[in-house]
Write an enzyme that holds these catalytic residues in place. Structure first.
Site, mmCIF file in Angstrom:
data_model
loop_
_atom_site.group_PDB
_atom_site.id
_atom_site.type_symbol
_atom_site.label_atom_id
_atom_site.label_comp_id
_atom_site.label_asym_id
_atom_site.label_seq_id
_atom_site.Cartn_x
_atom_site.Cartn_y
_atom_site.Cartn_z
ATOM 1 N N ASP A 17 -3.797 6.223 -2.891
ATOM 2 C CA ASP A 17 -5.121 5.595 -2.880
ATOM 3 C C ASP A 17 -5.111 4.279 -3.657
ATOM 4 O O ASP A 17 -4.270 4.063 -4.535
ATOM 5 C CB ASP A 17 -6.140 6.579 -3.482
ATOM 6 C CG ASP A 17 -7.579 6.208 -3.110
ATOM 7 O OD1 ASP A 17 -7.776 5.409 -2.171
ATOM 8 O OD2 ASP A 17 -8.499 6.721 -3.768
ATOM 9 N N ASN A 65 -10.995 9.037 7.404
ATOM 10 C CA ASN A 65 -10.688 7.603 7.477
ATOM 11 C C ASN A 65 -10.984 7.006 8.861
ATOM 12 O O ASN A 65 -11.105 5.781 9.000
ATOM 13 C CB ASN A 65 -9.218 7.318 7.102
ATOM 14 C CG ASN A 65 -8.911 7.517 5.633
ATOM 15 O OD1 ASN A 65 -7.779 7.840 5.271
ATOM 16 N ND2 ASN A 65 -9.891 7.322 4.754
#
Ligand code: IPE
Ligand code: IPE
Ligand code: MG
Length: 240
Positions: A17, A65
């Site tokens: 991330d 996502n």
């Protein structure tokens, strides 16, 4: 440079991330963060061979996502395609097999083709396994395993009494992988974001504030050293 650790974790899973935050800090568009992130992947695959970590699983794209702006999704897919075209050589050199988990049918055709090609080319490699979690969501994975259990019961090949942890685990995407020993998350967030919820039940969790593009072999080594100092109890009393 040989730095193999005495007792490395067998399986490390990473929530990569912070690409966007890294890019913003550099005054660059988000995609530049994803490009720099792909470089980190190359470094960490290399470091796994060096440190003796046999299984590496990377959370590259979650089911959630898909809700990002279409342009970012398209750019990520293109990067993935390029990654598959460029990394085959490294995987071969390190004798690593490529594997993928997730709802792969949702991926664009060129990515699926690239995946099949590299998975096929590396299928007999046996020193390590690199698993890419793509269009992956743990809840969807568990729900689909439950559906498959129900189908097997309906077909009469399984009785409800035979449904146990092993039977369910055998129907997850990760059926032939050991559970992760260590889950690393970069960029500071203390959450799993729908990653390996079943499999990480007893994994050690290690979080760094550094973003994924900043993650390097030294920091990885630090995570592995910290892991080595932890006592994994699995619900039992501490070692005497
Ligand atoms: C991780 O970086 C890459 C993916 C989730 C595909 P992010 O894109 O989530 O970066 P941040 O969290 O916005 O910084
Ligand atoms: C987790 O990162 C997913 C991947 C690394 C692929 P996100 O950036 O999507 O997670 P949240 O939204 O911060 O939970
Ligand atoms: Mg993020």
């Amino acid at each position: 440079m040989s730095a193999s650790l005495p007792h490395p974790p067998t399986h490390v899973a990473i929530i990569m991330d912070g690409n966007g935050r890294w890019a913003r800090r550099q005054g660059k568009p988000r995609i530049e963060g994803h490009k720099a992130g792909a470089e980190s992947v190359r470094r960490i695959v290399e470091a796994c061979s060096e440190f003796g970590v046999r299984y590496l699983t990377l959370y590259a794209f979650s089911t959630e996502n898909w809700r990002r702006p279409p342009r970012e999704v398209a750019e990520l897919m293109r990067l993935l395609e390029r990654f598959l075209a460029e990394r085959l050589e490294d995987l071969e050199r390190h004798d690593i097999r490529l594997n993928a988990i997730g709802d792969l049918e949702r991926l664009p055709l060129p990515v699926r083709r690239g995946l099949s090609r590299v998975m096929e080319a590396t299928r007999d490699n046996s020193s390590g396994v690199l698993t890419l979690a793509l269009s992956y969501g743990s809840r969807a994975e568990i729900a689909s395993a439950a559906r498959r259990l129900a189908e097997d019961v309906a077909k009469g090949v399984l009785s409800p009494e035979q449904i146990d942890e092993e039977a369910l685990a055998a129907r997850l995407y990760t059926a032939d992988l050991p559970d992760p020993d260590l889950v690393i998350r970069t960029a500071g967030e203390m959450r799993l974001s729908n990653f390996l919820l079943w499999q990480a039940s007893y994994a050690e969790i290690w979080v760094t504030d550094k973003t994924w593009p900043e993650f390097d072999a030294d920091l990885f080594r630090q995570a592995l050293d910290d892991y080595g100092r932890r006592e994994r109890r699995f619900g039992k009393v501490p070692n005497a």
